[in-house]
Design a protein around this motif. Sequence first.
Motif, mmCIF file in Angstrom:
data_model
loop_
_atom_site.group_PDB
_atom_site.id
_atom_site.type_symbol
_atom_site.label_atom_id
_atom_site.label_comp_id
_atom_site.label_asym_id
_atom_site.label_seq_id
_atom_site.Cartn_x
_atom_site.Cartn_y
_atom_site.Cartn_z
ATOM 1 N N ASP B 27 -30.197 17.011 58.847
ATOM 2 C CA ASP B 27 -28.822 17.336 59.239
ATOM 3 C C ASP B 27 -28.400 16.630 60.532
ATOM 4 O O ASP B 27 -27.225 16.626 60.884
ATOM 5 N N ASP B 28 -29.371 16.051 61.236
ATOM 6 C CA ASP B 28 -29.033 15.319 62.465
ATOM 7 C C ASP B 28 -28.607 13.875 62.176
ATOM 8 O O ASP B 28 -28.164 13.164 63.080
ATOM 9 N N LEU B 29 -28.808 13.440 60.928
ATOM 10 C CA LEU B 29 -28.590 12.027 60.597
ATOM 11 C C LEU B 29 -27.126 11.776 60.240
ATOM 12 O O LEU B 29 -26.756 11.747 59.067
ATOM 13 N N ASN B 30 -26.308 11.634 61.236
ATOM 14 C CA ASN B 30 -24.895 11.334 60.974
ATOM 15 C C ASN B 30 -24.748 9.880 60.547
ATOM 16 O O ASN B 30 -25.414 9.000 61.066
ATOM 17 N N GLN B 31 -23.865 9.664 59.584
ATOM 18 C CA GLN B 31 -23.647 8.317 59.045
ATOM 19 C C GLN B 31 -22.222 7.876 59.366
ATOM 20 O O GLN B 31 -21.310 8.704 59.358
ATOM 21 N N PRO B 32 -22.024 6.585 59.596
ATOM 22 C CA PRO B 32 -20.646 6.137 59.785
ATOM 23 C C PRO B 32 -19.812 6.428 58.538
ATOM 24 O O PRO B 32 -20.304 6.239 57.422
ATOM 25 N N ASN B 33 -18.603 6.930 58.732
ATOM 26 C CA ASN B 33 -17.673 7.148 57.616
ATOM 27 C C ASN B 33 -18.163 8.200 56.632
ATOM 28 O O ASN B 33 -17.839 8.174 55.450
ATOM 29 N N GLN B 34 -18.947 9.164 57.108
ATOM 30 C CA GLN B 34 -19.535 10.132 56.190
ATOM 31 C C GLN B 34 -18.522 11.166 55.692
ATOM 32 O O GLN B 34 -17.560 11.498 56.374
ATOM 33 N N ALA B 35 -18.775 11.654 54.480
ATOM 34 C CA ALA B 35 -17.997 12.746 53.913
ATOM 35 C C ALA B 35 -18.925 13.933 53.707
ATOM 36 O O ALA B 35 -20.148 13.788 53.722
ATOM 37 N N HIS B 36 -18.332 15.113 53.517
ATOM 38 C CA HIS B 36 -19.118 16.349 53.445
ATOM 39 C C HIS B 36 -18.972 16.999 52.075
ATOM 40 O O HIS B 36 -17.861 17.103 51.553
ATOM 41 N N ALA B 37 -20.079 17.428 51.522
ATOM 42 C CA ALA B 37 -20.052 18.101 50.216
ATOM 43 C C ALA B 37 -20.209 19.603 50.407
ATOM 44 O O ALA B 37 -20.993 20.055 51.254
ATOM 45 N N TYR B 38 -19.467 20.343 49.625
ATOM 46 C CA TYR B 38 -19.667 21.788 49.565
ATOM 47 C C TYR B 38 -19.861 22.153 48.098
ATOM 48 O O TYR B 38 -19.124 21.682 47.232
ATOM 49 N N ILE B 39 -20.855 22.967 47.832
ATOM 50 C CA ILE B 39 -21.175 23.301 46.438
ATOM 51 C C ILE B 39 -20.610 24.672 46.105
ATOM 52 O O ILE B 39 -20.925 25.662 46.788
ATOM 53 N N LEU B 40 -19.791 24.728 45.086
ATOM 54 C CA LEU B 40 -19.291 26.015 44.589
ATOM 55 C C LEU B 40 -20.342 26.574 43.637
ATOM 56 O O LEU B 40 -20.787 25.893 42.714
ATOM 57 N N ARG B 41 -20.757 27.805 43.894
ATOM 58 C CA ARG B 41 -21.860 28.400 43.139
ATOM 59 C C ARG B 41 -21.383 29.600 42.335
ATOM 60 O O ARG B 41 -20.426 30.274 42.724
ATOM 61 N N SER B 42 -22.087 29.866 41.268
ATOM 62 C CA SER B 42 -21.711 30.995 40.427
ATOM 63 C C SER B 42 -21.918 32.308 41.172
ATOM 64 O O SER B 42 -22.997 32.550 41.722
ATOM 65 N N PRO B 43 -20.888 33.185 41.157
ATOM 66 C CA PRO B 43 -21.084 34.519 41.746
ATOM 67 C C PRO B 43 -21.700 35.481 40.732
ATOM 68 O O PRO B 43 -22.021 36.606 41.069
ATOM 69 N N HIS B 44 -21.843 35.017 39.492
ATOM 70 C CA HIS B 44 -22.350 35.881 38.410
ATOM 71 C C HIS B 44 -23.763 35.467 38.017
ATOM 72 O O HIS B 44 -24.086 34.292 38.012
ATOM 73 N N GLN B 123 -15.636 22.009 56.754
ATOM 74 C CA GLN B 123 -14.702 23.130 56.626
ATOM 75 C C GLN B 123 -13.640 22.848 55.575
ATOM 76 O O GLN B 123 -13.256 23.746 54.807
ATOM 77 N N GLN B 124 -13.168 21.617 55.522
ATOM 78 C CA GLN B 124 -12.152 21.275 54.513
ATOM 79 C C GLN B 124 -12.741 21.398 53.098
ATOM 80 O O GLN B 124 -12.087 21.897 52.184
ATOM 81 N N ALA B 125 -13.980 20.961 52.941
ATOM 82 C CA ALA B 125 -14.626 21.056 51.623
ATOM 83 C C ALA B 125 -14.807 22.522 51.230
ATOM 84 O O ALA B 125 -14.548 22.925 50.094
ATOM 85 N N ARG B 126 -15.201 23.314 52.216
ATOM 86 C CA ARG B 126 -15.425 24.743 51.979
ATOM 87 C C ARG B 126 -14.106 25.447 51.634
ATOM 88 O O ARG B 126 -14.039 26.256 50.706
ATOM 89 N N ASP B 127 -13.070 25.138 52.411
ATOM 90 C CA ASP B 127 -11.759 25.753 52.160
ATOM 91 C C ASP B 127 -11.256 25.369 50.771
ATOM 92 O O ASP B 127 -10.732 26.209 50.034
ATOM 93 N N ALA B 128 -11.402 24.099 50.404
ATOM 94 C CA ALA B 128 -10.882 23.630 49.111
ATOM 95 C C ALA B 128 -11.628 24.269 47.948
ATOM 96 O O ALA B 128 -11.033 24.542 46.891
#
Lengths: 155, 791
Positions: B27-44, B123-128
């Motif tokens: 998680d310390d390895l920041n990349q130039p121009n990086q984007a962030h993924a958020y995984i939507l998981r089943s609540p069931h 945060q944007q990925a999580r909100d979306a």
Amino acid sequence: MPAVSMTVNGKKVSADVEPRTLLVHYLREHLGLTGTHVGCDTSQCGACVVHINGESVKSCTVLAAQAEGAKVTTIEGLADGDKLHPMQEAFREHHALQCGFCTPGMVMSAIDLVKKNKNPSEKEIREWLSGNLCRCTGYHNIVKAIAAAAQTMRG
Amino acid sequence: MSATGIGAPVRRIEDYRFLTGRGTYTDDLNQPNQAHAYILRSPHPHARIKGIKTAKAAKAKGVIAVLTGADVVKDDLGGLPCGWQVTDRHGKPMVEPPHPILVSDIARHVGDQVAVVIAETHQQARDAAELIEVDYQVLPSATSTAAAAKKGAALVWDQAPNNLCYDWILGDEQAANAAFAKAKHVAKVDIVNNRLIPNAMEPRAAVGVYDAAKDHYTLHTTSQNPHVIRLLMAAYVLKLPEHKVRVNAPDVGGAFGSKIFHYAEEAIVTWAAKKVRRPVRWTAERSESFMSDAHGRDHVTHAELAIDANGKFLAMKVYTIANMGAYLSTFAPCVPTYLYALLLAGTYTTPTIFCEVKAVFTNTVPVDAYRGAGRPEATYVVERIVDEAAKVTGIDAAEIRRRNFIPRDAFPYQTPVVVQYDSGDYQSTLDMALKQSDYAGFEKRRAESAKKGKLRGIGLSTYIEACGIAPSAVVGSVGARAGLYESALIRVHPTGSVTVLTGSHSHGQGHETTFAQLVSERMGVELKNIEVVHGDTDKIPFGMGTYGSRSLAVGGSAMVKAMDKIIAKGKKIAAHLLEAAEADIEFKDGTFSVAGTDKKKALAEIAGAAYVPHNYPINELEPGLEEQAFYDPSNFTFPGGCHVAEIEIDRDTGVVQLVNFVAVDDVGRVINPMIVEGQVHGGVAQGLGQALLEGCVYDADGQLITGSYMDYTMPRADHLPTLKVSTHNTLCTHNPLGVKGVGEVGAIGSPAAIMNAVHNALAPLGVREIQMPATPERVWRAIHGARRAAE
């Protein structure tokens, strides 16, 4: 986005951040100080402990904006050049770390303990550490290291 | 022993960076121009996905892409493969359902991956993700291990009737029954080996990078075995050739087995990085770890032990139901079979053993190896039933063990459960542990506790484990789809410093120090001139990684082989330079010399000649001084020992406090005793967690109740006393170092010792079986239930 300014490890810093930004994310993402870690999302693990105006604080429970104007010390700011802080040195000497992930929070927390209690007993050390989780060491050597560092720091 | 060689408690080389905040975790390895993924998981726990609407999320601020199971199908990606195929009692292969990286039809556990949002910020990925509308049709679910195979249980997979993955046996049940018919006593236990959540302090993380100019992928990931991940992800999921994929596992913040496996998120970020043409990063929130890291243990077992009039064990029968979860994780099928039943002889001469294991699917997170993997479960069965045997025969718990130990002069010892132990000395480790724990003085301490109104108990565990995993041909014959050798490359540089490239991976074990000590001792090179490199498939030739306490026994042995090749080549070069016969050259402490003379050359001079071959036997030898070796072990290694736990119970609150703990372990040759002790401390803490604190709970509706540190009890500093840890070592006879392994012993031996102590304390009240974790509530209910029954 508001600009948030503070002094981190003796250096004045400022960054524009969303109001909801936590101090730990401000440190890691905006200042690149990745020594402070995030190990949970419920303020239980203590991997993110830093000092705010000399007090140990879980930086995941504080908004960056709340630290406006404060003096913040992170694990990166402890050593004096190449010379480790006595607490860091004691952790090394007593093998008080394995994977190293909880270590920054442990060290920062332990320094605050010794500041408040110059000669803590084993029981007091174990109780103080209830806010810091370690999965590797069984705490055995962490307790030993803190007791040894307290002795060194008493001089 | 030199100050830095084998046997010296050298302070760790890696500590400086960790202590100064300069460790480099994924998680310390920041990349130039990086984007962030958020995984939507089943609540069931179990639900059909009738539709997914992603349009709103795709238009949300900062969103770059939204991917679902339909995209996975469209791109023809494979599922996560399983690395082990167990064959059932009828010769039929296990049921092996698909394991998609994003589900497109049915979600099968709370936390199953349903969609991915990639955005400019986390945060944007999580909100979306909250704007994605999934139309779930909730289906009946099965989560109970004991009930999954019973009539009427909901089916996780149509292709697995009764939720059965396999029904596997080892041994001859009729022979066991015949022995039981002759028994004077029979001990029986019904035990639950509680489901655990590994909880390495560093949450899993993955960063995918795609280089369009080279059509090349890089995955940075929290893994114990980067080459294994590269192979599984490239060959089976993304369908890429390995040379186009680099996997880098940098500093990893603890793993305990949970980071062996190939996880969906690793493939998702690598795949997505090409789709969005930007680096894509993902880091688990702790709540995600709880519902997506492979869990451990989760057995329900009935076992019986037949005993003769002298307290000798005649035969044992073990019937286990093991929970696989909803999918087969990478090594899941071998854990309750070959890593379990093969250990059921323990340290004893029990001549006949039968074991049946029914593996079941449930609507829960997949279950796989967690520190000890199968061996803590086996130890718990054996050591609990041996204590029960002591009770039914009236023989002291230490004495009945002594009567049944494999004698120290009986090695190599062929057990009735396939494996052959090479060495051990169980009598001595028991005797030492009894002495150090003042076993003889226990009744006095019990009486003192009673005066304070407390219940006191003492418990033993004289355990065995099999590690140093594993001979490739042996595991291959029982279903492994991989070899389990290790590689090492030793590079002596022109000025004599050394780089060691190892396929093992360090995530807390201190390999950078231990391996350097090993090389320093053998090559006569100072520690400061040795660097150990691991974790990057672009640097390391190949590797099978670190698990099953294999790094030193297998990875270290590969280093010895590579060093032997270096020394052999060095002797040839020295013979040329010193104008002597090769047979007369000796190598010691970093110096090649001609026997019986003062003619000598230092390793650095030999290296210099090898890289600047002006005066060199160029017709016979290639220049350079670098050698690679693979080591495939000829057997498992068998650490063992004795753990003694002493506990005190507060009758009013049910709180169990561990007040004394002694471990005397036989781990083979010790390279760094400081690190060995640290490994045992950590393992014991996890064993205490299993025995007294930790337990994953699903409710009747399939919801994960223990989903955070608020409700899953992790061991904290004040749960533990100062531990008394020592070793009494016999050497492994089949690897060049005589080493056995130490990573897992603490977690394998200790739960049984602690629970035997709890039972010992509660037995006078009439409490029979209390299951792990022995929480205050369980203990309080047991005390008060027994009291009511007595009234």
